[in-house]
Design a protein around this motif. Structure first.
Motif, short mmCIF file in Angstrom:
data_model
loop_
_atom_site.label_atom_id
_atom_site.label_comp_id
_atom_site.label_asym_id
_atom_site.label_seq_id
_atom_site.Cartn_x
_atom_site.Cartn_y
_atom_site.Cartn_z
N LEU A 67 46.56 -74.78 84.19
CA LEU A 67 46.01 -75.76 85.13
C LEU A 67 44.50 -75.92 84.93
O LEU A 67 43.93 -76.98 85.22
CB LEU A 67 46.32 -75.36 86.57
CG LEU A 67 47.79 -75.54 86.97
CD1 LEU A 67 48.02 -75.08 88.39
CD2 LEU A 67 48.22 -77.00 86.81
N ASN A 68 43.88 -74.87 84.42
CA ASN A 68 42.47 -75.03 84.12
C ASN A 68 42.26 -75.95 82.91
O ASN A 68 41.33 -76.74 82.87
CB ASN A 68 41.83 -73.67 83.83
CG ASN A 68 40.35 -73.80 83.52
OD1 ASN A 68 39.55 -73.99 84.42
ND2 ASN A 68 40.00 -73.75 82.24
N PHE A 116 50.40 -80.43 90.27
CA PHE A 116 49.70 -79.22 90.69
C PHE A 116 48.29 -79.21 90.13
O PHE A 116 48.05 -79.74 89.04
CB PHE A 116 50.48 -77.98 90.23
CG PHE A 116 51.81 -77.87 90.90
CD1 PHE A 116 51.95 -77.22 92.11
CD2 PHE A 116 52.94 -78.44 90.32
CE1 PHE A 116 53.18 -77.13 92.73
CE2 PHE A 116 54.18 -78.35 90.94
CZ PHE A 116 54.30 -77.70 92.14
N ARG A 117 47.41 -78.58 90.87
CA ARG A 117 46.00 -78.58 90.51
C ARG A 117 45.37 -77.30 91.04
O ARG A 117 45.78 -76.77 92.07
CB ARG A 117 45.34 -79.81 91.16
CG ARG A 117 43.86 -79.95 90.95
CD ARG A 117 43.32 -81.08 91.81
NE ARG A 117 43.81 -82.39 91.39
CZ ARG A 117 43.26 -83.12 90.41
NH1 ARG A 117 42.21 -82.66 89.76
NH2 ARG A 117 43.76 -84.30 90.09
N LEU A 118 44.37 -76.79 90.35
CA LEU A 118 43.65 -75.62 90.84
C LEU A 118 42.79 -76.00 92.03
O LEU A 118 42.18 -77.07 92.04
CB LEU A 118 42.74 -75.04 89.74
CG LEU A 118 43.38 -74.27 88.59
CD1 LEU A 118 42.28 -73.63 87.74
CD2 LEU A 118 44.33 -73.20 89.11
N THR A 119 42.73 -75.11 93.01
CA THR A 119 41.72 -75.26 94.06
C THR A 119 40.40 -74.73 93.50
O THR A 119 40.35 -74.17 92.40
CB THR A 119 42.10 -74.43 95.29
OG1 THR A 119 42.12 -73.05 94.92
CG2 THR A 119 43.47 -74.83 95.80
N SER A 120 39.35 -74.87 94.26
CA SER A 120 38.07 -74.34 93.78
C SER A 120 38.14 -72.82 93.71
O SER A 120 37.56 -72.20 92.82
CB SER A 120 36.92 -74.81 94.68
OG SER A 120 37.14 -74.36 96.00
N LEU A 121 38.90 -72.24 94.63
CA LEU A 121 39.12 -70.80 94.56
C LEU A 121 39.86 -70.44 93.28
O LEU A 121 39.55 -69.44 92.62
CB LEU A 121 39.93 -70.33 95.79
CG LEU A 121 40.20 -68.83 95.89
CD1 LEU A 121 38.90 -68.04 95.91
CD2 LEU A 121 41.02 -68.52 97.14
N SER A 125 38.57 -68.01 90.25
CA SER A 125 39.35 -66.90 89.71
C SER A 125 39.44 -67.00 88.20
O SER A 125 39.27 -66.01 87.48
CB SER A 125 40.76 -66.90 90.29
OG SER A 125 40.71 -66.52 91.66
N PHE A 126 39.71 -68.19 87.72
CA PHE A 126 39.79 -68.38 86.28
C PHE A 126 38.49 -67.96 85.59
O PHE A 126 38.50 -67.22 84.62
CB PHE A 126 40.10 -69.84 85.94
CG PHE A 126 40.08 -70.11 84.46
CD1 PHE A 126 41.20 -69.87 83.69
CD2 PHE A 126 38.93 -70.57 83.84
CE1 PHE A 126 41.19 -70.08 82.32
CE2 PHE A 126 38.91 -70.79 82.46
CZ PHE A 126 40.04 -70.55 81.71
#
Lengths: 162, 162
Positions: A67-68, A116-121, A125-126
DNA sequence: GCTATAACATTAACAAGTTAAGTAAATGTG
DNA sequence: CACATTTACTTAACTTGTTAATGTTATAGC
Protein backbone atom coordinates in the motif's frame (compact mmCIF):
# COMPACT_ATOMS: atom_id res chain seq x y z
CA UNK A 1 12.37 -21.53 13.85
CA UNK A 2 14.76 -23.00 16.39
CA UNK A 3 14.04 -26.64 15.80
CA UNK A 4 15.84 -28.69 18.42
CA UNK A 5 18.85 -30.54 17.10
CA UNK A 6 20.60 -33.14 19.16
CA UNK A 7 22.63 -36.29 18.63
CA UNK A 8 20.24 -39.05 17.58
CA UNK A 9 19.63 -41.40 20.50
CA UNK A 10 17.57 -43.69 18.32
CA UNK A 11 19.71 -44.70 15.39
CA UNK A 12 18.36 -44.64 11.88
CA UNK A 13 17.68 -48.25 11.28
CA UNK A 14 17.55 -47.83 7.51
CA UNK A 15 14.54 -50.04 7.48
CA UNK A 16 12.87 -48.23 4.63
CA UNK A 17 10.26 -50.50 3.21
CA UNK A 18 10.22 -49.18 -0.33
CA UNK A 19 7.25 -49.67 -2.54
CA UNK A 20 9.21 -49.19 -5.72
CA UNK A 21 12.87 -49.98 -5.36
CA UNK A 22 13.32 -49.87 -9.11
CA UNK A 23 12.13 -46.37 -9.84
CA UNK A 24 14.24 -44.01 -7.84
CA UNK A 25 15.11 -41.39 -10.38
CA UNK A 26 13.57 -38.68 -8.23
CA UNK A 27 15.70 -38.92 -5.13
CA UNK A 28 16.75 -35.32 -5.45
CA UNK A 29 13.40 -33.98 -6.55
CA UNK A 30 11.85 -35.36 -3.38
CA UNK A 31 13.85 -32.89 -1.34
CA UNK A 32 12.62 -29.87 -3.25
CA UNK A 33 9.54 -28.91 -1.22
CA UNK A 34 11.39 -28.95 2.07
CA UNK A 35 14.46 -27.29 0.62
CA UNK A 36 12.24 -24.41 -0.45
CA UNK A 37 10.78 -24.29 3.03
CA UNK A 38 14.16 -24.27 4.72
CA UNK A 39 15.59 -21.59 2.47
CA UNK A 40 12.61 -19.37 3.02
CA UNK A 41 12.71 -19.93 6.75
CA UNK A 42 16.38 -19.00 6.82
CA UNK A 43 15.49 -15.66 5.29
CA UNK A 44 12.34 -15.01 7.26
CA UNK A 45 14.00 -15.76 10.57
CA UNK A 46 15.96 -12.58 10.02
CA UNK A 47 12.94 -10.43 9.36
CA UNK A 48 10.49 -11.85 11.84
CA UNK A 49 12.07 -10.61 15.07
CA UNK A 50 12.54 -7.15 13.62
CA UNK A 51 8.95 -6.98 12.43
CA UNK A 52 7.69 -8.39 15.72
CA UNK A 53 9.30 -5.51 17.56
CA UNK A 54 7.11 -3.22 15.50
CA UNK A 55 4.08 -5.48 16.10
CA UNK A 56 3.81 -6.76 12.57
CA UNK A 57 3.71 -10.21 11.10
CA UNK A 58 5.44 -10.67 7.77
CA UNK A 59 2.05 -10.86 6.03
CA UNK A 60 0.82 -7.67 7.62
CA UNK A 61 4.04 -6.02 6.60
CA UNK A 62 3.65 -7.17 3.00
CA UNK A 63 0.28 -5.44 2.86
CA UNK A 64 1.63 -2.25 4.40
CA UNK A 65 4.57 -2.26 2.02
CA UNK A 66 2.37 -2.76 -1.04
CA UNK A 67 0.00 0.00 0.00
CA UNK A 68 2.95 2.28 0.43
CA UNK A 69 4.08 1.52 -3.10
CA UNK A 70 0.73 1.70 -4.84
CA UNK A 71 -1.20 4.08 -2.61
CA UNK A 72 -4.53 2.40 -3.34
CA UNK A 73 -5.26 -1.21 -4.15
CA UNK A 74 -8.31 -3.37 -3.93
CA UNK A 75 -8.36 -6.70 -2.16
CA UNK A 76 -7.86 -8.75 -5.30
CA UNK A 77 -4.78 -6.79 -6.27
CA UNK A 78 -3.40 -7.07 -2.77
CA UNK A 79 -4.06 -10.79 -2.75
CA UNK A 80 -2.18 -11.28 -5.97
CA UNK A 81 0.78 -9.04 -5.20
CA UNK A 82 1.20 -10.19 -1.61
CA UNK A 83 0.45 -13.79 -2.53
CA UNK A 84 -2.08 -14.09 0.26
CA UNK A 85 -5.36 -15.95 -0.11
CA UNK A 86 -8.51 -13.84 0.09
CA UNK A 87 -9.74 -15.24 3.42
CA UNK A 88 -6.41 -14.53 5.07
CA UNK A 89 -6.32 -11.11 3.53
CA UNK A 90 -9.77 -10.26 4.89
CA UNK A 91 -8.55 -10.96 8.39
CA UNK A 92 -5.28 -9.12 7.91
CA UNK A 93 -7.05 -6.06 6.59
CA UNK A 94 -9.55 -6.16 9.43
CA UNK A 95 -6.64 -6.23 11.85
CA UNK A 96 -4.84 -3.34 10.17
CA UNK A 97 -8.02 -1.30 10.01
CA UNK A 98 -8.67 -1.90 13.70
CA UNK A 99 -5.19 -0.59 14.40
CA UNK A 100 -5.84 2.48 12.28
CA UNK A 101 -3.06 1.67 9.88
CA UNK A 102 -5.27 1.20 6.84
CA UNK A 103 -8.61 2.55 5.68
CA UNK A 104 -11.08 1.18 3.17
CA UNK A 105 -13.32 3.01 0.74
CA UNK A 106 -16.02 1.31 -1.23
CA UNK A 107 -15.34 1.57 -4.93
CA UNK A 108 -17.92 3.77 -6.64
CA UNK A 109 -17.96 2.06 -10.01
CA UNK A 110 -18.07 -1.46 -8.59
CA UNK A 111 -19.61 -1.69 -5.19
CA UNK A 112 -18.41 -5.22 -4.63
CA UNK A 113 -14.92 -3.85 -4.40
CA UNK A 114 -13.08 -1.89 -1.72
CA UNK A 115 -10.07 0.31 -2.16
CA UNK A 116 -7.49 0.27 0.60
CA UNK A 117 -5.06 2.98 1.54
CA UNK A 118 -2.54 3.65 4.29
CA UNK A 119 -3.51 6.08 7.01
CA UNK A 120 -0.90 8.59 8.09
CA UNK A 121 -0.21 6.30 11.02
CA UNK A 122 0.32 3.48 8.52
CA UNK A 123 2.76 5.59 6.55
CA UNK A 124 4.63 6.47 9.70
CA UNK A 125 4.93 2.79 10.58
CA UNK A 126 6.27 2.06 7.14
CA UNK A 127 8.90 4.76 7.42
CA UNK A 128 9.99 3.43 10.80
CA UNK A 129 10.52 -0.09 9.56
CA UNK A 130 11.93 0.62 6.16
CA UNK A 131 15.57 1.23 7.22
CA UNK A 132 15.77 -2.00 9.19
CA UNK A 133 14.39 -3.85 6.23
CA UNK A 134 16.97 -2.39 3.87
CA UNK A 135 19.72 -3.33 6.26
CA UNK A 136 18.67 -6.96 6.28
CA UNK A 137 18.39 -7.16 2.51
CA UNK A 138 21.85 -5.67 2.21
CA UNK A 139 23.19 -8.32 4.56
CA UNK A 140 21.66 -11.00 2.40
CA UNK A 141 23.05 -9.47 -0.73
CA UNK A 142 26.50 -9.05 0.73
CA UNK A 143 26.50 -12.59 1.96
CA UNK A 144 25.47 -14.31 -1.26
CA UNK A 145 26.25 -11.80 -3.99
CA UNK A 146 23.94 -10.41 -6.60
CA UNK A 147 24.86 -13.02 -9.13
CA UNK A 148 23.82 -15.97 -7.02
CA UNK A 149 20.63 -14.24 -5.95
CA UNK A 150 19.75 -13.43 -9.55
CA UNK A 151 20.33 -17.03 -10.53
CA UNK A 152 18.17 -18.32 -7.74
CA UNK A 153 15.39 -15.88 -8.60
CA UNK A 154 15.49 -16.98 -12.20
CA UNK A 155 15.15 -20.61 -11.23
CA UNK A 156 12.39 -19.89 -8.76
CA UNK A 157 10.38 -17.94 -11.31
CA UNK A 158 10.84 -20.84 -13.63
CA UNK A 159 9.44 -23.26 -11.09
CA UNK A 160 6.63 -20.90 -10.18
CA UNK A 161 5.31 -21.33 -13.72
CA UNK A 162 4.88 -25.05 -13.28
CA UNK B 1 -3.88 -21.44 -4.26
CA UNK B 2 -5.97 -20.02 -7.04
CA UNK B 3 -5.37 -16.37 -6.40
CA UNK B 4 -7.69 -14.39 -8.64
CA UNK B 5 -5.94 -12.71 -11.51
CA UNK B 6 -7.74 -10.18 -13.59
CA UNK B 7 -6.91 -7.15 -15.70
CA UNK B 8 -6.14 -4.28 -13.34
CA UNK B 9 -9.10 -1.92 -13.23
CA UNK B 10 -7.23 0.47 -10.99
CA UNK B 11 -4.01 1.34 -12.73
CA UNK B 12 -0.74 1.30 -10.87
CA UNK B 13 -0.16 4.96 -10.31
CA UNK B 14 3.54 4.44 -9.70
CA UNK B 15 3.29 6.81 -6.83
CA UNK B 16 5.87 5.00 -4.75
CA UNK B 17 7.01 7.33 -2.03
CA UNK B 18 10.46 5.92 -1.47
CA UNK B 19 12.27 6.44 1.76
CA UNK B 20 15.69 5.88 0.27
CA UNK B 21 15.85 6.53 -3.45
CA UNK B 22 19.62 6.39 -3.36
CA UNK B 23 20.17 2.91 -1.99
CA UNK B 24 18.44 0.49 -4.30
CA UNK B 25 21.02 -2.20 -4.81
CA UNK B 26 18.66 -4.80 -3.44
CA UNK B 27 15.82 -4.55 -5.89
CA UNK B 28 16.19 -8.19 -6.83
CA UNK B 29 16.84 -9.46 -3.33
CA UNK B 30 13.54 -7.97 -2.19
CA UNK B 31 11.68 -10.44 -4.37
CA UNK B 32 13.35 -13.47 -2.84
CA UNK B 33 10.96 -14.31 0.00
CA UNK B 34 7.90 -14.23 -2.24
CA UNK B 35 9.65 -16.01 -5.07
CA UNK B 36 10.37 -18.85 -2.68
CA UNK B 37 6.75 -18.86 -1.63
CA UNK B 38 5.47 -18.92 -5.19
CA UNK B 39 7.80 -21.69 -6.28
CA UNK B 40 6.84 -23.79 -3.32
CA UNK B 41 3.17 -23.18 -3.87
CA UNK B 42 3.51 -24.19 -7.52
CA UNK B 43 4.85 -27.55 -6.35
CA UNK B 44 2.51 -28.06 -3.45
CA UNK B 45 -0.56 -27.27 -5.50
CA UNK B 46 0.13 -30.54 -7.31
CA UNK B 47 0.38 -32.60 -4.16
CA UNK B 48 -2.34 -31.05 -2.06
CA UNK B 49 -5.39 -32.26 -3.98
CA UNK B 50 -4.00 -35.76 -4.20
CA UNK B 51 -3.23 -35.87 -0.49
CA UNK B 52 -6.61 -34.35 0.35
CA UNK B 53 -8.32 -37.21 -1.42
CA UNK B 54 -6.61 -39.50 1.05
CA UNK B 55 -7.49 -37.15 3.93
CA UNK B 56 -4.00 -35.96 4.59
CA UNK B 57 -2.43 -32.54 4.79
CA UNK B 58 1.08 -32.21 3.45
CA UNK B 59 2.42 -31.97 6.99
CA UNK B 60 0.58 -35.09 8.12
CA UNK B 61 1.95 -36.85 5.08
CA UNK B 62 5.50 -35.76 5.88
CA UNK B 63 5.19 -37.39 9.28
CA UNK B 64 3.75 -40.59 7.83
CA UNK B 65 6.46 -40.71 5.20
CA UNK B 66 9.23 -40.23 7.74
CA UNK B 67 7.86 -42.90 10.04
CA UNK B 68 7.71 -45.25 7.10
CA UNK B 69 11.38 -44.62 6.41
CA UNK B 70 12.69 -44.74 9.94
CA UNK B 71 10.19 -47.04 11.63
CA UNK B 72 10.56 -45.27 14.99
CA UNK B 73 11.38 -41.66 15.72
CA UNK B 74 10.86 -39.41 18.69
CA UNK B 75 9.19 -36.04 18.46
CA UNK B 76 12.41 -34.08 18.27
CA UNK B 77 13.69 -36.15 15.37
CA UNK B 78 10.39 -35.81 13.56
CA UNK B 79 10.39 -32.07 14.13
CA UNK B 80 13.82 -31.72 12.65
CA UNK B 81 13.36 -34.02 9.67
CA UNK B 82 9.88 -32.79 8.77
CA UNK B 83 10.83 -29.19 9.55
CA UNK B 84 7.77 -28.76 11.71
CA UNK B 85 7.78 -26.81 14.96
CA UNK B 86 7.13 -28.82 18.12
CA UNK B 87 3.73 -27.27 18.89
CA UNK B 88 2.47 -28.07 15.42
CA UNK B 89 3.91 -31.53 15.62
CA UNK B 90 2.12 -32.22 18.88
CA UNK B 91 -1.20 -31.48 17.21
CA UNK B 92 -0.37 -33.44 14.09
CA UNK B 93 0.64 -36.48 16.10
CA UNK B 94 -2.48 -36.23 18.24
CA UNK B 95 -4.53 -36.20 15.05
CA UNK B 96 -2.71 -39.17 13.54
CA UNK B 97 -3.00 -41.12 16.79
CA UNK B 98 -6.72 -40.40 16.97
CA UNK B 99 -7.04 -41.81 13.46
CA UNK B 100 -5.10 -44.92 14.42
CA UNK B 101 -2.35 -44.24 11.93
CA UNK B 102 0.40 -43.78 14.48
CA UNK B 103 1.13 -45.05 17.97
CA UNK B 104 3.34 -43.67 20.69
CA UNK B 105 5.42 -45.50 23.26
CA UNK B 106 7.08 -43.79 26.14
CA UNK B 107 10.84 -44.18 25.96
CA UNK B 108 12.11 -46.34 28.82
CA UNK B 109 15.51 -44.73 29.25
CA UNK B 110 14.18 -41.17 29.08
CA UNK B 111 10.61 -40.83 30.13
CA UNK B 112 10.29 -37.31 28.79
CA UNK B 113 10.53 -38.79 25.32
CA UNK B 114 8.04 -40.71 23.20
CA UNK B 115 8.78 -42.97 20.28
CA UNK B 116 6.36 -42.94 17.41
CA UNK B 117 5.63 -45.69 14.95
CA UNK B 118 3.19 -46.36 12.13
CA UNK B 119 0.31 -48.69 12.83
CA UNK B 120 -0.50 -51.25 10.18
CA UNK B 121 -3.27 -48.93 9.08
CA UNK B 122 -0.67 -46.19 8.80
CA UNK B 123 1.53 -48.41 6.67
CA UNK B 124 -1.39 -49.26 4.44
CA UNK B 125 -2.13 -45.58 3.96
CA UNK B 126 1.46 -44.95 3.02
CA UNK B 127 1.43 -47.71 0.44
CA UNK B 128 -1.75 -46.35 -1.08
CA UNK B 129 -0.38 -42.86 -1.54
CA UNK B 130 3.15 -43.69 -2.53
CA UNK B 131 2.52 -44.38 -6.24
CA UNK B 132 0.67 -41.11 -6.77
CA UNK B 133 3.48 -39.29 -5.09
CA UNK B 134 6.09 -40.87 -7.33
CA UNK B 135 4.06 -39.94 -10.36
CA UNK B 136 4.01 -36.28 -9.41
CA UNK B 137 7.72 -36.20 -8.71
CA UNK B 138 8.38 -37.75 -12.07
CA UNK B 139 6.28 -35.09 -13.75
CA UNK B 140 8.31 -32.42 -12.04
CA UNK B 141 11.53 -34.08 -13.02
CA UNK B 142 10.48 -34.56 -16.61
CA UNK B 143 9.35 -30.97 -16.84
CA UNK B 144 12.48 -29.33 -15.46
CA UNK B 145 15.19 -31.91 -15.88
CA UNK B 146 17.48 -33.31 -13.26
CA UNK B 147 20.18 -30.76 -13.93
CA UNK B 148 18.03 -27.75 -13.20
CA UNK B 149 16.57 -29.38 -10.12
CA UNK B 150 20.00 -30.24 -8.81
CA UNK B 151 21.14 -26.68 -9.39
CA UNK B 152 18.15 -25.26 -7.57
CA UNK B 153 18.64 -27.65 -4.68
CA UNK B 154 22.24 -26.64 -4.37
CA UNK B 155 21.35 -22.97 -4.23
CA UNK B 156 18.55 -23.56 -1.76
CA UNK B 157 20.78 -25.52 0.57
CA UNK B 158 23.23 -22.69 0.35
CA UNK B 159 20.60 -20.19 1.38
CA UNK B 160 19.30 -22.44 4.11
CA UNK B 161 22.68 -22.05 5.84
CA UNK B 162 22.26 -18.30 6.14
C1' DG C 1 -36.01 -5.75 -18.30
C1' DC C 2 -35.23 -10.71 -16.41
C1' DT C 3 -32.83 -14.40 -15.36
C1' DA C 4 -28.70 -17.19 -15.14
C1' DT C 5 -24.04 -16.84 -14.41
C1' DA C 6 -19.82 -14.94 -12.91
C1' DA C 7 -16.95 -12.10 -9.83
C1' DC C 8 -15.64 -9.81 -5.17
C1' DA C 9 -15.37 -10.09 -0.65
C1' DT C 10 -16.58 -12.39 3.47
C1' DT C 11 -17.65 -16.13 6.86
C1' DA C 12 -17.06 -20.63 8.79
C1' DA C 13 -14.38 -24.53 10.15
C1' DC C 14 -10.38 -26.80 10.66
C1' DA C 15 -5.14 -27.35 10.26
C1' DA C 16 -0.78 -25.34 10.89
C1' DG C 17 2.74 -21.47 12.04
C1' DT C 18 4.59 -18.69 15.81
C1' DT C 19 5.77 -17.18 20.36
C1' DA C 20 5.59 -17.62 25.22
C1' DA C 21 4.68 -20.18 29.17
C1' DG C 22 4.09 -24.53 31.62
C1' DT C 23 5.04 -29.48 33.27
C1' DA C 24 7.72 -33.17 34.03
C1' DA C 25 11.94 -35.67 33.74
C1' DA C 26 16.93 -35.62 33.32
C1' DT C 27 21.42 -33.59 34.33
C1' DG C 28 24.88 -30.95 36.63
C1' DT C 29 26.93 -28.73 40.68
C1' DG C 30 27.79 -27.92 45.33
C1' DC D 1 21.40 -35.59 48.62
C1' DA D 2 19.49 -30.80 47.59
C1' DC D 3 19.08 -27.45 44.32
C1' DA D 4 19.35 -24.90 40.12
C1' DT D 5 19.57 -25.66 35.23
C1' DT D 6 18.53 -27.90 31.07
C1' DT D 7 15.80 -30.78 28.01
C1' DA D 8 11.45 -32.85 25.88
C1' DC D 9 7.12 -32.25 25.09
C1' DT D 10 2.71 -29.89 25.79
C1' DT D 11 -0.61 -26.04 26.33
C1' DA D 12 -2.31 -21.52 25.37
C1' DA D 13 -3.27 -17.62 22.50
C1' DC D 14 -3.05 -15.52 18.42
C1' DT D 15 -2.28 -15.32 13.27
C1' DT D 16 -2.35 -17.38 8.89
C1' DG D 17 -3.28 -21.23 5.39
C1' DT D 18 -6.85 -23.88 3.11
C1' DT D 19 -11.29 -25.26 1.37
C1' DA D 20 -16.16 -24.73 0.99
C1' DA D 21 -20.09 -22.02 1.29
C1' DT D 22 -22.59 -17.48 1.51
C1' DG D 23 -24.21 -12.72 0.39
C1' DT D 24 -23.92 -9.14 -2.67
C1' DT D 25 -23.09 -6.85 -6.93
C1' DA D 26 -21.91 -7.07 -12.15
C1' DT D 27 -22.39 -8.95 -16.39
C1' DA D 28 -24.21 -11.72 -20.35
C1' DG D 29 -27.92 -13.69 -22.99
C1' DC D 30 -32.36 -13.82 -24.07
Amino acid sequence: MTIPKRPPPTQDSHSASRANPSELPHEATKALPIALLRAREALMSRFRPMLAEHDFTSQQWRVIRLLNEHSTLDAAQLAEKAFILPPSLTRILANLEARDLVTRVQCASDRRRYLFRLTSLGETSFQKIYPDRVKIYKEIETYFGKRKIALLLELLDDFAQF
